[in-house]
Scaffold this active site. Structure first.
Site, PDB file in Angstrom:
ATOM      1  N   ASP A 107      42.961  27.398  40.296  1.00  0.00           N
ATOM      2  CA  ASP A 107      43.612  28.065  39.167  1.00  0.00           C
ATOM      3  C   ASP A 107      44.938  27.334  38.915  1.00  0.00           C
ATOM      4  O   ASP A 107      44.975  26.334  38.209  1.00  0.00           O
ATOM      5  CB  ASP A 107      43.781  29.538  39.541  1.00  0.00           C
ATOM      6  CG  ASP A 107      44.423  30.382  38.466  1.00  0.00           C
ATOM      7  OD1 ASP A 107      44.736  29.849  37.398  1.00  0.00           O
ATOM      8  OD2 ASP A 107      44.618  31.587  38.689  1.00  0.00           O
ATOM      9  N   ASP A 163      36.206  37.628  44.297  1.00  0.00           N
ATOM     10  CA  ASP A 163      36.350  39.082  44.292  1.00  0.00           C
ATOM     11  C   ASP A 163      37.427  39.576  43.353  1.00  0.00           C
ATOM     12  O   ASP A 163      38.311  38.821  42.926  1.00  0.00           O
ATOM     13  CB  ASP A 163      36.704  39.567  45.707  1.00  0.00           C
ATOM     14  CG  ASP A 163      38.154  39.235  46.070  1.00  0.00           C
ATOM     15  OD1 ASP A 163      38.538  38.057  45.910  1.00  0.00           O
ATOM     16  OD2 ASP A 163      38.888  40.142  46.483  1.00  0.00           O
TER      17      ASP A 163
HETATM   18  P1  5GP Z   1      45.565  28.864  42.875  1.00  0.00           P
HETATM   19  O1  5GP Z   1      46.456  28.657  44.041  1.00  0.00           O
HETATM   20  O2  5GP Z   1      44.802  27.613  42.465  1.00  0.00           O
HETATM   21  O3  5GP Z   1      46.292  29.483  41.723  1.00  0.00           O
HETATM   22  O4  5GP Z   1      44.522  29.962  43.274  1.00  0.00           O
HETATM   23  C1  5GP Z   1      43.419  29.666  44.051  1.00  0.00           C
HETATM   24  C2  5GP Z   1      42.813  30.907  44.622  1.00  0.00           C
HETATM   25  O5  5GP Z   1      43.083  32.068  43.843  1.00  0.00           O
HETATM   26  C3  5GP Z   1      41.319  30.779  44.643  1.00  0.00           C
HETATM   27  O6  5GP Z   1      40.863  30.233  45.841  1.00  0.00           O
HETATM   28  C4  5GP Z   1      40.846  32.204  44.450  1.00  0.00           C
HETATM   29  O7  5GP Z   1      40.736  32.831  45.693  1.00  0.00           O
HETATM   30  C5  5GP Z   1      41.943  32.852  43.652  1.00  0.00           C
HETATM   31  N1  5GP Z   1      41.618  32.888  42.199  1.00  0.00           N
HETATM   32  C6  5GP Z   1      42.099  32.105  41.219  1.00  0.00           C
HETATM   33  N2  5GP Z   1      41.573  32.425  40.023  1.00  0.00           N
HETATM   34  C7  5GP Z   1      40.712  33.437  40.261  1.00  0.00           C
HETATM   35  C8  5GP Z   1      39.826  34.185  39.427  1.00  0.00           C
HETATM   36  O8  5GP Z   1      39.701  34.023  38.206  1.00  0.00           O
HETATM   37  N3  5GP Z   1      39.089  35.144  40.059  1.00  0.00           N
HETATM   38  C9  5GP Z   1      39.167  35.400  41.398  1.00  0.00           C
HETATM   39  N4  5GP Z   1      38.386  36.357  41.873  1.00  0.00           N
HETATM   40  N5  5GP Z   1      40.000  34.702  42.203  1.00  0.00           N
HETATM   41  C10 5GP Z   1      40.751  33.727  41.646  1.00  0.00           C
END
Ligand code: 5GP
Length: 178
Positions: A107, A163
């Protein structure tokens, strides 16, 4: 769960179908089998969300490899907290190894940025990233995602391991928030 799925206070609609996900996973595995042949890569699966993606992907990886697990977390509810905690660490020597980090969704990328830095300090030969989903808008290309199934809009998704507050991981399809 049907075409729509109500989890706690949120509604989700079916977004990516099992057959399309499986087709992409197969493509990724084929590429990895070619790219990593003879390198005996170490796959590091990021728990919890990547467990279904990793399972599907790694069943199709036919080269010699090892698999390890780490647990990282920066999410609460539907928003990234921005604070990355490494909950279960890596207790292997990865010096000189070819590493493939397996993540459910990238994300903002902040979770992996920190983790990739930690891995690089351990002097692996190379580090690749395999992700099922990427939200390019929030990510802004912080590091290369070498193996990717789908780029998706900046909307919260569940299913296929992902989730919403503990619910929704147990689906073969991916659902998007309404
Ligand atoms: P980042 O550090 O890249 O912002 O977030 C990564 C983590 O956030 C992912 O491994 C996941 O667990 C969670 N995450 C990010 N976007 C989503 C989403 O749309 N849905 C869900 N369920 N988890 C997300």
């Amino acid at each position: 769960m049907g075409d729509t799925w109500k989890l706690k206070d949120k509604s989700f609609e079916k977004y990516l179908l099992e057959e399309d996900i499986q087709a992409k996973v197969k493509e990724l595995a084929s590429r990895i089998n070619i790219d990593m042949a003879g390198k005996k890569p170490l796959f590091i699966v990021v728990l919890n969300g990547a467990f279904i993606f990793a399972s599907d992907l790694l069943k199709l990886v036919t080269i010699d490899c090892e698999i390890a697990f780490v647990k990282l977390s920066s999410y609460q509810g539907t928003h990234s907290s921005g604070v990355v905690q490494q909950i279960i660490g890596l207790d292997l020597d990865i010096k000189g190894r070819s590493i493939v980090v397996v993540e459910d969704i990238v994300d903002t990328g902040l979770t992996l940025v920190r983790f990739l830095e930690t891995l690089r300090e351990m002097e692996p030969a190379e580090v690749k990233v395999a992700a099922c989903l990427l939200k390019p808008e929030a990510f802004g290309g912080k590091f290369p995602v070498d193996y990717l199934c789908f780029s998706i809009p900046n909307k919260f998704v569940v299913g296929y391991g992902l989730d919403y507050d503990g619910l929704g991981r147990n689906s073969s399809d991916i659902y998007q928030i309404v």
